[in-house]
Motif scaffolding. Structure first.
Motif, mmCIF file in Angstrom:
data_model
loop_
_atom_site.group_PDB
_atom_site.id
_atom_site.type_symbol
_atom_site.label_atom_id
_atom_site.label_comp_id
_atom_site.label_asym_id
_atom_site.label_seq_id
_atom_site.Cartn_x
_atom_site.Cartn_y
_atom_site.Cartn_z
ATOM 1 N N THR A 88 0.822 -1.217 0.000
ATOM 2 C CA THR A 88 0.000 0.000 0.000
ATOM 3 C C THR A 88 0.856 1.267 0.000
ATOM 4 O O THR A 88 1.075 1.874 -1.041
ATOM 5 N N ARG A 116 -5.213 -2.430 19.201
ATOM 6 C CA ARG A 116 -5.458 -3.582 18.332
ATOM 7 C C ARG A 116 -4.330 -3.609 17.318
ATOM 8 O O ARG A 116 -3.709 -2.586 17.054
ATOM 9 N N GLY A 176 -4.184 -5.407 13.970
ATOM 10 C CA GLY A 176 -4.342 -6.002 12.650
ATOM 11 C C GLY A 176 -3.247 -5.490 11.734
ATOM 12 O O GLY A 176 -2.747 -4.369 11.913
ATOM 13 N N PRO A 177 -2.836 -6.258 10.749
ATOM 14 C CA PRO A 177 -1.739 -5.827 9.873
ATOM 15 C C PRO A 177 -1.971 -4.463 9.246
ATOM 16 O O PRO A 177 -1.066 -3.638 9.141
ATOM 17 N N ARG A 178 -3.207 -4.191 8.862
ATOM 18 C CA ARG A 178 -3.498 -2.909 8.223
ATOM 19 C C ARG A 178 -3.357 -1.768 9.229
ATOM 20 O O ARG A 178 -2.823 -0.699 8.903
ATOM 21 N N ALA A 179 -3.767 -2.020 10.467
ATOM 22 C CA ALA A 179 -3.674 -0.983 11.503
ATOM 23 C C ALA A 179 -2.222 -0.670 11.825
ATOM 24 O O ALA A 179 -1.842 0.497 11.986
ATOM 25 N N ALA A 201 -0.650 1.218 8.981
ATOM 26 C CA ALA A 201 -1.139 2.594 8.949
ATOM 27 C C ALA A 201 -0.496 3.433 10.043
ATOM 28 O O ALA A 201 -0.138 4.603 9.827
ATOM 29 N N ALA A 202 -0.333 2.841 11.230
ATOM 30 C CA ALA A 202 0.273 3.586 12.335
ATOM 31 C C ALA A 202 1.717 3.933 12.026
ATOM 32 O O ALA A 202 2.181 5.049 12.302
ATOM 33 N N GLY A 228 -6.512 1.299 13.172
ATOM 34 C CA GLY A 228 -6.654 2.305 12.132
ATOM 35 C C GLY A 228 -7.089 1.762 10.803
ATOM 36 O O GLY A 228 -6.445 2.015 9.796
ATOM 37 N N THR A 229 -8.123 0.990 10.777
ATOM 38 C CA THR A 229 -8.580 0.414 9.515
ATOM 39 C C THR A 229 -9.485 1.393 8.787
ATOM 40 O O THR A 229 -10.608 1.104 8.427
ATOM 41 N N ASP A 276 -8.360 1.494 1.281
ATOM 42 C CA ASP A 276 -8.284 0.123 0.787
ATOM 43 C C ASP A 276 -8.861 -0.876 1.775
ATOM 44 O O ASP A 276 -8.826 -2.076 1.539
ATOM 45 N N ALA A 277 -9.363 -0.399 2.903
ATOM 46 C CA ALA A 277 -9.858 -1.333 3.906
ATOM 47 C C ALA A 277 -11.179 -1.929 3.453
ATOM 48 O O ALA A 277 -12.124 -1.198 3.162
ATOM 49 N N PRO A 278 -11.269 -3.246 3.401
ATOM 50 C CA PRO A 278 -12.540 -3.851 3.008
ATOM 51 C C PRO A 278 -13.583 -3.691 4.102
ATOM 52 O O PRO A 278 -13.244 -3.432 5.250
ATOM 53 N N LEU A 301 -11.247 -8.207 12.750
ATOM 54 C CA LEU A 301 -10.317 -7.972 11.645
ATOM 55 C C LEU A 301 -11.000 -8.261 10.327
ATOM 56 O O LEU A 301 -11.833 -9.163 10.234
ATOM 57 N N ASP A 339 -9.577 -10.467 4.908
ATOM 58 C CA ASP A 339 -8.300 -10.693 4.242
ATOM 59 C C ASP A 339 -7.141 -10.640 5.231
ATOM 60 O O ASP A 339 -6.132 -11.328 5.075
ATOM 61 N N GLU A 340 -7.275 -9.855 6.295
ATOM 62 C CA GLU A 340 -6.225 -9.833 7.310
ATOM 63 C C GLU A 340 -6.216 -11.133 8.116
ATOM 64 O O GLU A 340 -5.154 -11.650 8.480
#
Lengths: 376, 334
Positions: A222, A322, A324-327, A330-331, B6-7, B11-13, B22, B25-26
């Motif tokens: 991303t 939390r 999650g990989p996306r979080a 993003a951080a 921070g989802t 692009d966050a589903p 979660l 996909d995660e």
């Protein structure tokens, strides 16, 4: 009887001064508990207190510094205090429970067995046994010393009647200077692309390094296609360590994730100096030495709020509730994209070091132990 | 400062996966790592499955996989020899495989057949077979290393030992089990390069104290003596000195041990066995220790016969004039 002469001179207990002796299952170099024990012994000896390190098993690297713990039965002197470094299961625990001397538990957090269960039943069983042994020994200890409030809470839960918090004593202050050769090599590498994430900690399941790898995968997909990750740590659990490498490879990150271990203090300092962020997603931390190292080396921290992490970092890092990989990605991206915030966190980290009292930790620990000895 | 998940990126589903909230996909990304775990945490998985199979009340639901660990398993496993550990690991993997396949079978049967007693009976039968296999590998869970076995006192022979070994200065010599350390010190005194092998983890301390100030002269190996000897190149050692293990091994173990030692010797190399007198063995050991060890000492004369049978030359028997340890010396033919 084997090993070097017991501290205090003389032989077979006769004529020796009472001391504060340290018991640790094994004494390893480049290991948090091992270095803490070695530094503590140095502090005690410097304070004029006889002190010998006794272990259950010898480590060839440190065999000249230790004696078999059962030799203490010959070395014992009235007025001794025995300090047990609690970090894993050991036959010494039950032996210590039967000793007449005051026993102090210097607690370094027991990783719960559940983290190891999917990976290594042997270690999981060992951790379960360690928790049981702690529960047997804690109620009769003279003092329980934890390196954080989190650890002290665990000591109290185990039945310790008296507790105190004293941080670890093996964090070098002022910080170690980066090794110039390592620094130059790493600087060339980071100049070629980045950002570079750093994660420091044993390759053990509770450290959750896989979640950092997953977050890096998201970051590269991303916001940061050139992001790299260095993981510094020896393999505590071989299957887990192998799985981390396989996971990175499966995600196409073999060239983006570097695993390294057995670094000298200067080489480790160079890693901190050239990284852009320390990412620590551990599930169970009794203290978190890498957090302190990062703050002292001026590296901002993004960490999961577990165990003692919030207690150590305070407001000097980005804490995630939390992960999650996306979080996480993003951080990290938000931090690296905001130079003012990054600088503010680095400054807060340096200030935080003073609040932790690390400079006085050694003298505080020696004083606490001498108070027990005075009451013995 | 604490940040919530921070989802919020573009692009966050929107779909969510597990109970932690979660995105799917995660969850998939993280589960890809969990699939890299070994064949599961074998013992609890097996024990737990069998417990559920034998308890009608628990058949209806699969319990959580983590339910604590048998208290004694770690203690039982600590002293296991490498070969036994390997066998245990193989059995454990088999047990885990069996459990996993059993779960699938029972799942399928549950969906189609309301009464599944026969399936459970079959699985219990399989479980019993595996347990018998486990018991055969580790019938009592008592290891020689766990027994209070005094080290043989071979100090009476330390003066004679250099002559038996011959010119070994700078040559490789194996000392199998270090006993009271006196033998190791005598071999170190010859100037030989020593392979010190002992199953006791305290070996490092023993070696440190036996060879102070001469780092590198003694190489310490914590492990089984016969396994160490079997791993050496044939004809690679100038002498082998054995004690302790020669006494307590079974008949098969004794034969394997001295065969491996003879194989490791170079031409003319000496094999020295320091063997405990049978009467002293019977008198000194506690009955439980005596009973639970796999073997008892040979007479020194018996060793002489065995060594000659293996093709070693001129076995000499030196009976103890003091102490309770005899010496048997033989050489590999030149």
């Amino acid at each position: 009887m084997t090993g070097p002469a017991p501290a205090g001179g003389g032989g077979a207990g006769g004529g020796r001064l009472p001391g504060i002796h340290l018991f640790v299952p094994m004494l390893h170099r480049r290991d948090a508990v091992g270095e803490h024990t070695r530094v503590l012994r140095g502090l005690l000896v410097a304070a004029g207190v006889p002190s010998t390190i006794y272990t259950e098993l010898p480590d060839p690297d440190t065999v000249d510094e230790t004696r078999p713990f059962r030799d203490y039965e010959h070395d014992a002197v009235a007025g001794d205090v025995l300090v047990y470094q609690v970090a894993t299961r050991s036959d010494m625990t039950r032996w210590l429970a039967k000793r007449p001397e005051p026993v102090v538990l210097n607690y370094h957090s027991l990783t719960p067995a559940v983290f190891f269960a999917p990976w290594n039943n042997g270690i999981a069983r060992m951790q379960e046994a360690a928790a049981r042994d702690l529960a047997d020994l804690a109620p009769r200890c003279a003092l329980g010393i934890g390196v954080s409030d989190f650890d002290v809470a665990e000591l109290r839960a185990a039945g310790c009647p008296s507790t105190r918090v004293v941080p670890v004593v093996n964090v070098p202050l002022p910080p170690v200077e980066p090794d110039p050769a390592a620094l130059a090599a790493l600087a060339r590498r980071t100049a070629a692309g980045g950002p570079w994430w750093l994660s420091v900690g044993r390759l053990a399941p509770n450290k959750a390094h896989q979640e950092t790898i997953a977050a890096l995968f998201v970051a590269r997909a991303t916001t940061a296609p050139d992001a790299h990750l260095t993981i510094v740590g020896g393999p505590t659990e071989p299957h887990y360590a192998a799985a981390l490498r396989r996971y990175a490879a499966d995600l196409g990150l073999s060239g983006a994730v570097e695993f390294t271990t057995r670094l000298s203090p200067g080489e480790l300092a160079a890693r901190y100096a050239t990284a852009d962020v320390l990412v620590m997603l551990s599930e169970h931390e009794g203290f978190g030495v890498p957090l302190v190292e990062a703050m002292s080396q001026g590296l901002p921290v993004v960490a999961y709020d577990a165990g003692a992490v919030a207690e150590i970092v305070g407001d000097a890092g980005v804490l995630l509730d939390r992960k999650g990989p996306r979080a996480v990605a993003a951080a990290v991206a938000a931090l690296l994209d905001d130079p003012d915030r990054r600088h503010a966190l680095v400054a807060a980290g340096r200030a935080r070091l003073g609040a932790l009292g690390l400079e006085h930790a050694g003298s505080d620990l020696v004083r606490a132990l001498r108070e027990v000895a005075a009451g013995a | 400062m604490t940040e919530a998940d921070g989802t919020t990126g573009s692009d966050a589903p929107t779909t969510t996966g597990d109970a932690g909230g979660l995105p799917a996909d995660e969850v998939e990304l993280l589960e890809a790592f969990e699939r890299l775990a070994p064949a599961g945490s074998f013992r609890w998985g097996f024990d737990d499955a069998m417990r559920r199979l034998s308890s009608p009340d628990e058949r209806g639901t699969w319990v959580e996989p983590w339910d604590g660990l048998p208290a004694d398993l770690w203690d039982r496993g600590r002293g296991a020899k490498a070969s036994e550990r390997m066998l245990g690991d193989v059995i454990a993997v088999l047990a885990q495989e069996l459990t996993e396949y059993s779960q699938r079978i029972v799942d399928d049967v549950r969906r189609t057949v309301p009464t599944d007693t026969a399936v459970f009976d079959a699985l219990r039968y399989l479980a019993a077979r595996v347990e018998r296999l486990e018991a055969a590998a580790d019938p009592l869970g008592i290891r020689p290393a766990d027994l209070a076995l005094p080290a043989p006192d071979a100090s009476a022979w330390v003066e004679a030992l250099p002559a038996w070994l011959g010119a070994v200065d700078g040559r490789p010599v194996v000392v199998g089990e270090l006993g009271d350390r006196s033998v190791l010190e005598a071999v170190v005194g010859t100037g030989a390069d020593v392979d010190a092998v002992d199953p006791r983890a305290a070996l490092s301390w023993t070696v440190r104290d036996a060879a102070p100030g001469r780092p590198g002269q003694v190489r310490a190996t914590v492990g089984d003596v016969v396994e160490h000897l079997a791993g050496l190149p044939a004809g690679s050692r100038s002498a082998v000195v054995l004690s302790g293990c020669v006494d307590r091994s079974s008949l098969d173990g004794k034969a394997t041990l001295v065969t491996a030692a003879a194989r490791a010797l170079e031409s003319g190399g000496a094999l020295v066995l320091l063997v405990t007198d049978q009467a002293a063995w019977d008198a000194d050991l506690e009955p439980p220790v005596r009973d639970l060890l796999p073997g008892r000492p040979f007479h020194a004369d018996t060793w002489a016969v065995v060594l000659a049978h293996l093709g070693l030359e001129d076995p000499e028997v030196h009976l103890a004039e003091r102490g309770s340890v005899h010496a048997v010396v033989a050489r590999r033919p030149r």
